[in-house]
Design an enzyme around this catalytic site. Structure first.
Site, PDB file in Angstrom:
ATOM      1  N   TYR A 334       0.840  -1.205   0.000  1.00 41.20           N
ATOM      2  CA  TYR A 334       0.000   0.000   0.000  1.00 41.20           C
ATOM      3  C   TYR A 334       0.874   1.253   0.000  1.00 41.20           C
ATOM      4  O   TYR A 334       1.737   1.416   0.868  1.00 41.20           O
ATOM      5  CB  TYR A 334      -0.914  -0.011   1.222  1.00 41.20           C
ATOM      6  CG  TYR A 334      -1.944   1.093   1.213  1.00 41.20           C
ATOM      7  CD1 TYR A 334      -2.856   1.201   0.168  1.00 41.20           C
ATOM      8  CD2 TYR A 334      -2.004   2.024   2.242  1.00 41.20           C
ATOM      9  CE1 TYR A 334      -3.810   2.204   0.155  1.00 41.20           C
ATOM     10  CE2 TYR A 334      -2.955   3.031   2.240  1.00 41.20           C
ATOM     11  CZ  TYR A 334      -3.853   3.120   1.191  1.00 41.20           C
ATOM     12  OH  TYR A 334      -4.792   4.115   1.177  1.00 41.20           O
ATOM     13  N   CYS A 716      41.860  39.622  22.738  1.00 40.43           N
ATOM     14  CA  CYS A 716      41.789  38.696  21.607  1.00 40.43           C
ATOM     15  C   CYS A 716      40.896  37.510  21.958  1.00 40.43           C
ATOM     16  O   CYS A 716      40.234  37.495  22.993  1.00 40.43           O
ATOM     17  CB  CYS A 716      43.194  38.241  21.206  1.00 40.43           C
ATOM     18  SG  CYS A 716      43.955  37.113  22.412  1.00 40.43           S
ATOM     19  N   CYS A 718      41.945  34.170  22.194  1.00 40.35           N
ATOM     20  CA  CYS A 718      42.671  32.987  22.648  1.00 40.35           C
ATOM     21  C   CYS A 718      41.897  32.305  23.778  1.00 40.35           C
ATOM     22  O   CYS A 718      41.057  32.949  24.425  1.00 40.35           O
ATOM     23  CB  CYS A 718      44.065  33.386  23.148  1.00 40.35           C
ATOM     24  SG  CYS A 718      45.207  33.837  21.814  1.00 40.35           S
ATOM     25  N   CYS A 743      45.906  39.674  17.679  1.00 40.85           N
ATOM     26  CA  CYS A 743      46.456  38.919  18.805  1.00 40.85           C
ATOM     27  C   CYS A 743      47.915  39.321  19.031  1.00 40.85           C
ATOM     28  O   CYS A 743      48.674  39.543  18.072  1.00 40.85           O
ATOM     29  CB  CYS A 743      46.342  37.421  18.515  1.00 40.85           C
ATOM     30  SG  CYS A 743      46.979  36.359  19.832  1.00 40.85           S
TER      31      CYS A 743
END
Length: 759
Positions: A334, A716, A718, A743
């Protein structure tokens, strides 16, 4: 001897049931309808020999209609359509079938319904019962549950007869009555108003264009118009990116930037210059890991429709029509199912064994048997039907055209599902140049797995030369690539089905029908590449209701109804409760829409004016009507339609706020003491307001130095942030002399982060 009448939903199913239960000895004779035969046989039922007649209907026999006093569009009150009495009557084209059922019912003691086992099948079964019981009140009523036309399934169904599910019947009746009331009211409102305002375009007599409304079709149209407007309003934005190219072992490798892309050229120039100063690339990491491409999950209706569209280039409607034909003839199970996991007790090995006869995929089927049948199951189950799968083997010369294409798709999908994932090895190389990080990946295929039979997907080798972790090289080229953001593409029919499924518009069994209806009504067109585009009539209808303050093209209202219908099926709510709630909501909207209907013609006029100026747009008319089975929805479209869309006309931005203060309106009860008061604020307050499409970002301007009264403290990125250092652009150009933060670690440090900010 007892006499039982079996009634199936289609003649092919009746023929198959009779052939199986009689072991091929059933006799055939004509019914009143030449398309619906009567098959006679003797077999055991309820433990005793029974004379059985098997016949069929052709989908729904009955529909809801208003009484004659509401049929005149000019004189009947449109708002009364929400509360006027309705009746459930046999349609004229089904009168011969009705006559057959009445005659046969008088001659039998037992009635067994053999319709499809879904919502619509249950409702069709209830219609059969009503017609037969009107002729013979003594009939004992049963229902057969089955998912495939096979000896095992049909025999099992005949031995385990149940009763009709009245809750499911109530849900379908609720939906059908709402479709009639809502569709009729809004269709008459918008058709009469627009005909009056646009006589040359739409005409004024009974054969003129009908601007019909359906509570499922309108959100379906809304998805198409939303995407069209998103594309038309899209503002492309330039971007830049760094690319590292390196040639080794005759292979040219392109390392992609970890930042992907930036929208500021000056920033990219600075980062490019920093990388150039380094003059060498460092291979930080080379990693290899197994990679798998998963075989497909067991096949449900939505996925079959989407595959039919994308892989076979057939419409969803065509795909389902062919699938139903294959089901009726016993080739596949079906095809209308929400289930994508095989039940634990279903033995799939014989089904794979059948396919070993094929000279196309027989070798793969044998390989599956050797490795073990191992289906990849999803998580969905409608608790009624298994996933779509092949039931018997056939060859290409025995099926023609689309029949073979759909059968082949079902078989290949099934074999892929029960086999093994494709396996490979992925190599990832991470590269650092200066402060910037890049990556490249390669792939080596080790075992094609299911892809050996599943020709609808590809997975190829992507070879990388050898790199060693820690090595450095200088023979690379650092480039700045550029591009522009791209607008999303127009929707395909497969995309549209995914959205309908996601937002609960219709069911897996009705998605194709709703799409065909908005094609037939020429609210959307189909481009040669299969992309869907709204006509300007479709755009005008959506804009008109939006400008009135009603999000009629959004999925909330219809999705809320689908939830109510499921609650009826589950026994958690009563039909009348859901009916009253929905009538109240739509009637409240209708009253306000009737008051503001001029906004609709203003919307269409804007598109007509724009079309006259621009000479039309890219769309085109659709074609094909929906099958008789399934929901209605407010009348049919006319034979011709307006031209395709121009670009949306300029108009004031934004939408008028929805008004929470509006006249209270009542639901459809005649007893004023029981009337439920519904306001527009209640209609929309219970659902989240649809969010408008996000406005594309404007192109970013180059950053400029900030004038600061005191020095800004900047850190930064880091792991342990440090105070950033200030540097000055040295390169000749418009940014020379500008200060920026970066950085503080040296460029040679592997721990230096990618932080950058203009000072």
């Amino acid at each position: 001897m007892k006499r039982a009448l079996f009634v199936a939903e289609k003649n092919d199913v009746a023929k198959g049931v009779a052939a199986i239960l009689s072991n091929g000895t059933a006799n055939r004779r004509e019914g009143r309808s030449k398309f619906n035969k009567i098959y006679t046989l003797n077999t055991e039922l309820f433990g005793q020999q029974t004379a059985i007649s098997v016949t069929s209907v052709s989908g729904h026999m009955m529909n809801f209609q208003f009484h004659e006093n509401m049929s005149n569009w000019q004189t009947a009150s449109m708002v009364e359509l929400f509360r006027a009495p309705v009746r459930h009557v046999v349609t004229p084209e089904m009168k011969l079938i009705e006559q057959t059922l009445r005659e046969q019912a008088q001659r039998h003691d037992i009635l067994v319904v053999w319709t499809d086992c879904d919502r619509e099948g249950e409702a069709i079964g209830a219609e059969i019962v009503k017609v037969c019981r009107d002729s013979n009140r003594r009939l004992d009523i049963f229902r057969a549950r089955f998912s495939e036309i096979t000896k095992a399934a049909i025999t099992r169904a005949a031995r385990n007869l149940i009763r009709l599910d009245e809750k499911t019947v109530a849900a379908v009746d609720c939906r059908s009555e709402l479709d009639l009331r809502i569709g009729s009211a809004f269709t008459r409102l918008q058709t009469l108003h627009l005909r009056n305002r646009f006589r040359d375009l739409l005409g004024q007599n009974d054969t003129s264009q009908v601007i019909s409304y359906g509570s499922c079709q309108f959100p379906t149209l809304g998805f198409v118009t939303d995407r069209y407007k998103m594309i038309e309003n899209f503002v492309s934005e330039p971007f830049w990116k760094l690319i590292v190219e390196h040639t080794r072992e005759s292979h040219k490798v392109e390392f992609l930037w970890d930042r992907n892309r930036l929208f500021d050229r000056d920033t990219v120039d600075i980062l490019h210059d920093e990388c150039k100063e380094t003059k060498e690339a460092h291979v930080e990491k080379v990693a290899k890991k197994p990679k798998s491409k998963w075989r497909p999950q067991a096949l449900d209706t939505v996925e079959l429709e989407k595959l039919g569209i994308s892989k076979l280039r057939m419409s969803a409607k065509q795909t389902m029509q062919v699938a139903e034909k294959l089901y009726s003839k016993g080739f596949i199970s079906y095809p209308r199912t929400e289930t994508n996991k095989f039940p634990a007790g279903l033995n799939l090995t014989p089904l794979v064994q059948q396919q070993t006869q094929s000279n196309i995929w027989g070798d793969f089927a044998n390989e599956v048997l050797q490795n073990g049948v191992n289906p990849r199951n999803g998580r969905k189950s409608d608790e009624a039907h298994p996933p779509i799968h092949p039931l018997k083997f056939t060859e290409k010369h025995q099926l023609q055209g689309d029949d073979w294409k759909v059968y082949e798709l079902v078989v290949r999908h099934f074999l892929a599902c029960v086999s093994q994932d494709a396996q490979g090895e992925e190599t990832m190389v991470n590269l650092t140049v200066g402060t910037e990080k890049f990556h490249a990946s390669g792939l080596r295929i080790r075992d094609m797995g299911y892809l050996k039979v599943y020709v609808y997907e590809k997975w190829g080798n992507r070879l990388l030369p050898t790199y060693t972790e820690g090595e450095r090289f200088t023979d690379f080229e650092l480039k700045i690539g550029d591009g522009k953001t791209q607008a999303p593409d127009f929707l395909t029919e497969a995309d549209l089905i995914s959205l309908m499924d996601k937002y609960g518009i219709g069911t897996d069994a009705t998605h194709a029908e709703h799409i065909e209806k908005i094609k037939t009504r020429e609210y959307i067109g189909v481009r040669p590449d299969g992309k869907l585009i709204p006509s300007f009539l479709g755009l005008a209808l959506v804009d008109g209701y939006d400008d009135m303050g009603f999000a009629m093209s959004k999925p909330d209202l219809r999705a809320n109804l689908e939830i109510g219908l499921k609650e009826i099926c589950d026994g958690r709510r009563q039909k009348q409760e859901v009916l009253d709630e929905q009538i109240g909501k739509y009637r409240a909207i209708f009253v306000e829409s009737e008051r503001k209907i001029g906004v609709l013609s203003q919307s269409l006029q804007r598109y007509l004016d724009k079309n006259n100026q621009a000479g039309g747009g890219p769309g085109g008319p659709g074609g094909g009507g929906g099958p008789p089975r399934g929901p209605g929805g407010g009348g049919g479209g006319g034979p011709t339609g307006p031209p395709a869309p121009p670009k949306p006309p300029a108009k004031p931005r934004g939408r008028p706020p929805r008004k929470s203060i509006s006249p209270a309106v009542k639901n459809g009860h005649d007893d004023p003491e029981n009337d439920t008061i519904v306001t527009l604020s209640e209609v929309f307050g219970s659902m989240s307001n649809p969010k408008p499409a996000r406005k594309p970002r404007a192109p970013r301007k180059s950053a400029a130095p900030k004038e600061q009264e005191e020095e800004e403290e900047v850190f930064c990125q880091c792991p342990e942030p440090m105070r950033a250092v200030t540097k000055v652009v040295q390169k000749e150009g418009p940014n020379k002399g500008k200060k920026f933060y970066t950085c503080s670690l040296p460029y040679t440090s592997s721990e230096k982060c990618n932080f950058f900010k203009w000072a």
